[in-house]
Design a protein around this motif. Structure first.
Motif, PDB file in Angstrom:
ATOM      1  N   GLY A  38       0.748  -0.671   0.083  1.00  0.00           N
ATOM      2  CA  GLY A  38      -0.176   0.015   0.332  1.00  0.00           C
ATOM      3  C   GLY A  38       0.918   1.099   0.355  1.00  0.00           C
ATOM      4  O   GLY A  38       0.955   2.253  -0.572  1.00  0.00           O
ATOM      5  N   LEU A  39       2.015   1.247   0.647  1.00  0.00           N
ATOM      6  CA  LEU A  39       2.947   2.834   0.934  1.00  0.00           C
ATOM      7  C   LEU A  39       3.889   2.508  -0.632  1.00  0.00           C
ATOM      8  O   LEU A  39       3.554   3.424  -1.288  1.00  0.00           O
ATOM      9  CB  LEU A  39       3.522   1.888   1.824  1.00  0.00           C
ATOM     10  N   ALA A  40       3.689   1.527  -1.342  1.00  0.00           N
ATOM     11  CA  ALA A  40       4.321   2.038  -2.448  1.00  0.00           C
ATOM     12  C   ALA A  40       3.799   2.086  -3.294  1.00  0.00           C
ATOM     13  O   ALA A  40       3.893   3.030  -4.601  1.00  0.00           O
ATOM     14  CB  ALA A  40       4.586   0.614  -3.451  1.00  0.00           C
ATOM     15  N   ASP A  41       2.047   2.018  -3.377  1.00  0.00           N
ATOM     16  CA  ASP A  41       0.939   1.859  -4.484  1.00  0.00           C
ATOM     17  C   ASP A  41       0.654   3.697  -4.237  1.00  0.00           C
ATOM     18  O   ASP A  41       0.501   4.347  -4.948  1.00  0.00           O
ATOM     19  CB  ASP A  41      -0.485   1.380  -4.169  1.00  0.00           C
ATOM     20  N   GLU A  42       0.860   4.410  -3.138  1.00  0.00           N
ATOM     21  CA  GLU A  42       1.115   5.254  -2.550  1.00  0.00           C
ATOM     22  C   GLU A  42       2.000   6.609  -3.400  1.00  0.00           C
ATOM     23  O   GLU A  42       1.678   8.093  -3.688  1.00  0.00           O
ATOM     24  CB  GLU A  42       0.987   6.289  -1.294  1.00  0.00           C
ATOM     25  N   GLY A  43       2.561   5.645  -4.419  1.00  0.00           N
ATOM     26  CA  GLY A  43       3.817   6.625  -4.547  1.00  0.00           C
ATOM     27  C   GLY A  43       5.172   6.530  -3.501  1.00  0.00           C
ATOM     28  O   GLY A  43       6.216   7.653  -4.546  1.00  0.00           O
ATOM     29  N   ARG A  44       5.948   6.279  -3.057  1.00  0.00           N
ATOM     30  CA  ARG A  44       7.151   5.328  -2.225  1.00  0.00           C
ATOM     31  C   ARG A  44       7.553   5.666  -2.543  1.00  0.00           C
ATOM     32  O   ARG A  44       7.297   4.158  -3.318  1.00  0.00           O
ATOM     33  CB  ARG A  44       6.140   5.694  -0.895  1.00  0.00           C
ATOM     34  N   ALA A  45       9.168   5.536  -2.928  1.00  0.00           N
ATOM     35  CA  ALA A  45      10.238   4.748  -2.721  1.00  0.00           C
ATOM     36  C   ALA A  45      10.748   4.082  -1.860  1.00  0.00           C
ATOM     37  O   ALA A  45      10.480   4.319  -0.987  1.00  0.00           O
ATOM     38  CB  ALA A  45      11.216   5.797  -3.310  1.00  0.00           C
ATOM     39  N   ILE A  46      10.284   2.713  -1.407  1.00  0.00           N
ATOM     40  CA  ILE A  46      10.734   1.992  -0.705  1.00  0.00           C
ATOM     41  C   ILE A  46      11.761   0.609  -0.576  1.00  0.00           C
ATOM     42  O   ILE A  46      11.580   0.600  -2.435  1.00  0.00           O
ATOM     43  CB  ILE A  46       9.837   1.362   0.002  1.00  0.00           C
ATOM     44  N   VAL A  47      13.066   0.555   0.050  1.00  0.00           N
ATOM     45  CA  VAL A  47      13.910  -0.325  -0.825  1.00  0.00           C
ATOM     46  C   VAL A  47      13.830  -0.908   1.082  1.00  0.00           C
ATOM     47  O   VAL A  47      14.496  -1.141   1.974  1.00  0.00           O
ATOM     48  CB  VAL A  47      15.554   0.519  -0.711  1.00  0.00           C
ATOM     49  N   ILE A  48      14.077  -2.201   0.472  1.00  0.00           N
ATOM     50  CA  ILE A  48      13.989  -3.435   1.629  1.00  0.00           C
ATOM     51  C   ILE A  48      14.799  -4.422   2.107  1.00  0.00           C
ATOM     52  O   ILE A  48      14.485  -5.152   0.358  1.00  0.00           O
ATOM     53  CB  ILE A  48      13.003  -4.045   2.003  1.00  0.00           C
ATOM     54  N   ALA A  49      15.714  -5.263   2.824  1.00  0.00           N
ATOM     55  CA  ALA A  49      16.970  -6.027   2.463  1.00  0.00           C
ATOM     56  C   ALA A  49      16.111  -7.375   3.444  1.00  0.00           C
ATOM     57  O   ALA A  49      14.924  -7.101   3.773  1.00  0.00           O
ATOM     58  CB  ALA A  49      17.601  -5.592   3.426  1.00  0.00           C
ATOM     59  N   SER A  50      15.754  -8.702   2.652  1.00  0.00           N
ATOM     60  CA  SER A  50      15.484  -9.509   2.197  1.00  0.00           C
ATOM     61  C   SER A  50      16.012 -10.621   2.178  1.00  0.00           C
ATOM     62  O   SER A  50      17.019 -10.940   1.321  1.00  0.00           O
ATOM     63  CB  SER A  50      13.649  -9.850   2.533  1.00  0.00           C
ATOM     64  N   HIS A  51      15.456 -11.865   3.111  1.00  0.00           N
ATOM     65  CA  HIS A  51      15.966 -13.224   2.583  1.00  0.00           C
ATOM     66  C   HIS A  51      14.727 -13.921   2.683  1.00  0.00           C
ATOM     67  O   HIS A  51      14.693 -15.575   2.046  1.00  0.00           O
ATOM     68  CB  HIS A  51      16.753 -14.249   3.739  1.00  0.00           C
ATOM     69  N   LEU A  52      14.399 -13.614   2.566  1.00  0.00           N
ATOM     70  CA  LEU A  52      12.300 -14.140   2.939  1.00  0.00           C
ATOM     71  C   LEU A  52      11.602 -14.123   0.507  1.00  0.00           C
ATOM     72  O   LEU A  52      11.369 -13.316   0.790  1.00  0.00           O
ATOM     73  CB  LEU A  52      11.431 -13.710   3.634  1.00  0.00           C
ATOM     74  N   PHE A  53      11.870 -14.770   0.171  1.00  0.00           N
ATOM     75  CA  PHE A  53      12.182 -14.385  -1.188  1.00  0.00           C
ATOM     76  C   PHE A  53      10.283 -14.380  -1.699  1.00  0.00           C
ATOM     77  O   PHE A  53       9.998 -14.026  -2.601  1.00  0.00           O
ATOM     78  CB  PHE A  53      12.280 -15.935  -1.742  1.00  0.00           C
TER      79      PHE A  53
END
Length: 244
Positions: free
Chosen positions: A178-193
């Protein structure tokens, strides 16, 4: 938008990031993948101005982090529930509400934002409990609340799923998309494919401090069976003995 150009970071004689250039565009949920020690957390810390490069630069909407007139209004950061040096790291003796009140005052954000973000992360009923009594999942939610406090257009998260139960994971999945769909740029480190393929738009892969892939998820997977297969195919030639 969050961007890096020729980013190189060294700790002593060790080069942790080597000539990394990338962009996290507005409205895109970008996952940062890589093995332990590959440089993912250092890249995130560089993006928010904590780790300083020896070469290259970072820009948040075109401005270096250190020159942002109001950094908290431009970028929200959560580097993990117990991450050393995290801008959102709480004092265990504070309540969740007091922690956010302190951050709001430091950032020049109105106190009227506190209750809405507590509600949004599911901590409204625990707002007046001490952080020391929070579970790991609750501390994750508090860190996410801190990142959202100023309603920033750019967000950085390091392994935000850690400690969340299944309900929490489903909640976070919906929140991030939802945050991305509102137009935000989001970067997340993750191991959960599985979470990456459920919610993400793009992936950046870091291996031995270098960017080895940067593409929309569907393009990265290509003819491979799934994201995991594509990732392992990419890094397998250097898998033995490469983890620092």
């Amino acid at each position: 938008m969050i961007s890096t150009t020729g980013l190189t970071v060294r700790y002593g004689s060790a080069t942790v990031l080597d000539d990394v250039s990338t962009q996290v565009r507005d409205g895109r949920l970008v996952y940062l993948l890589g093995r332990n020690g590959a440089g993912k957390s250092t890249l995130l810390r560089s993006m928010c101005g904590i780790a300083l490069p020896v070469e290259g630069n970072v820009a948040i909407d075109g401005i270096p982090p250190g020159r942002l007139p109001a950094p908290a209004l431009a970028i929200g950061v959560h580097l993990g529930a117990d991450a050393a040096g995290s801008p959102s790291g709480p004092n265990p003796s504070h309540t969740g509400r007091r922690h956010l009140r302190w951050l709001a005052a430091a950032a020049g954000v109105g106190g009227n934002r506190i209750d809405p973000v507590l509600k949004r992360v599911g901590l409204a009923d625990a707002a007046d409990r001490r952080v020391a009594d929070y579970s790991l999942g609750m501390r994750q939610r508090l860190g996410i609340a801190a990142a959202l406090l100023s309603d920033p257009p750019n967000l950085i998260f390091d392994e935000p799923v850690n400690g969340l139960d299944i309900d929490g994971i489903r909640w976070l999945r919906t929140l991030l998309r939802g945050l991305a769909d509102e137009g935000r740029a989001i970067v997340i480190a993750s191991h959960l494919f599985e979470e990456v393929t459920r919610t993400g738009d793009d992936v950046i892969v870091i291996e031995r401090g270098r960017k080895v892939a940067d593409a929309p998820i569907a393009d990265f997977i290509g003819a491979h069976e799934d994201l995991e297969s594509a990732y392992l195919h990419l890094i397998r030639p250097t898998a033995v003995g490469s983890i620092r």
